[in-house]
Design a protein around this motif. Structure first.
Motif: not given
Ligand SMILES: [Zn+2]
Length: 299
Positions: A164-171, A236-244
């Motif tokens: 697993a690699k790459g950047a991601s953004v969480y809202t 970017l990771v596959g699902n780059s916009h994540r929610r947490a």
């Protein structure tokens, strides 16, 4: 129902009505939840306390503002809070080669601050300028007290899957929104500029809802811009916009995202994140997305 039983029933109903506070005092607003501050008797009843709820409605603004909105304060520069994840006794994720997440986040945050300040367009504040431990609550409190228009928390990921690699953004995730609300009502209103304790609970809930909805759309808007910019420069990771439900995203009135720069559990990412040039490349993407976000805001 026979007559004596009917009489008894009505007597009970009458007794209930008379004893209810709404009946006894027609102006009393029925409360949904007991409010701690109103339940506790005032310490010195001799002093007349002028209840401040009056103040909120006496000016031209019908409802109290939760935080000053940028578009109404065009004379000042947008305030960007950069939150370097972890720090001090909390190293965060530890890479394959032993890289501490807190070191990467500290360095990336310092770079971002320098790049943003160079534009001359922003006031930039770091929640922790050095390698110190900072509670999540304190990070949020600092941002709110500092009038943050945007809050970016910087982290580096780790996963069991070493590929697993790459950047991601969480809202903020939907499921965490009630937590955000509870944070307001259960924590002596620490997060609010206005004292909601003097409002009835339903009013407070509505105010938080309104603020939350606006903040949510601003956070989503910024996250989309950020992802679009990151996409141009990095994996970017596959699902780059994540929610947490990350705690630092919980302020109901500060648009916030959490940026994961890459995976320390991935050998390639770890190597990249240790390079100043790579971190700068990522941070330049962040600056471009911030520029876009605030140029849209001003329109
Ligand atoms: Zn982290």
């Amino acid at each position: 129902m026979n007559a004596p039983l009917k009489l008894f029933f009505f007597a009970i109903m009458a007794l209930f009505l008379v004893s209810s506070p709404t009946f006894a005092n027609p102006t009393a607003v029925p409360r949904l939840k007991p409010n701690l501050k109103t339940v506790a008797p005032p310490a010195k009843p001799a002093v007349t306390v002028r209840y401040t709820s009056q103040r909120y409605f006496s000016d031209s603004v019908p409802y109290p503002r939760l935080a000053p909105h940028l578009s109404e304060k065009t004379t000042r520069k947008p305030v960007i809070f950069i939150d370097a994840g972890h720090g001090g006794r909390d190293p965060g994720a530890i890479g394959i080669k032993g890289t501490h997440e807190k070191d990467i986040t500290t360095k990336a945050s310092a770079t971002l601050k320098a790049l943003l300040e160079k534009t001359g367009r922003y006031t930039v504040v770091l929640t922790r300028p050095n390698d110190s431990y900072l509670e999540h609550e304190k990070r949020l409190r600092l941002a709110r007290e500092g009038g943050a228009d945007l809050f970016i928390s910087i982290h580096a990921d780790s996963a069991g899957n070493k590929s697993a690699k790459g950047a991601s953004v969480y809202t903020l995730a939907d499921r965490a929104k009630n937590r955000s609300k509870r944070l307001v009502s259960n924590s002596q209103n620490w997060i609010m500029d206005v004292d909601l304790s003097k409002q009835s609970d339903p009013v407070g809930d509505i105010l938080v809802d309104l603020a939350q909805r606006k903040t949510e759309s601003q956070s989503e808007q910024f996250a989309n811009l950020l992802i679009a910019e990151l996409e141009k420069t990095t994996t970017l990771v596959g699902n780059s916009h994540r929610r947490a439900g990350y705690f630092v995203l919980l302020a109901p009135d500060v648009p916030a995202v959490l940026l994961e720069l890459g995976f320390l559990s991935n050998a390639q990412d770890e190597k990249l994140l240790n390079k100043a040039s790579h971190r700068e490349k990522l941070m330049r993407s962040v600056v471009r997305s911030i520029d876009q976000y605030f140029s849209q805001e001003q329109k």
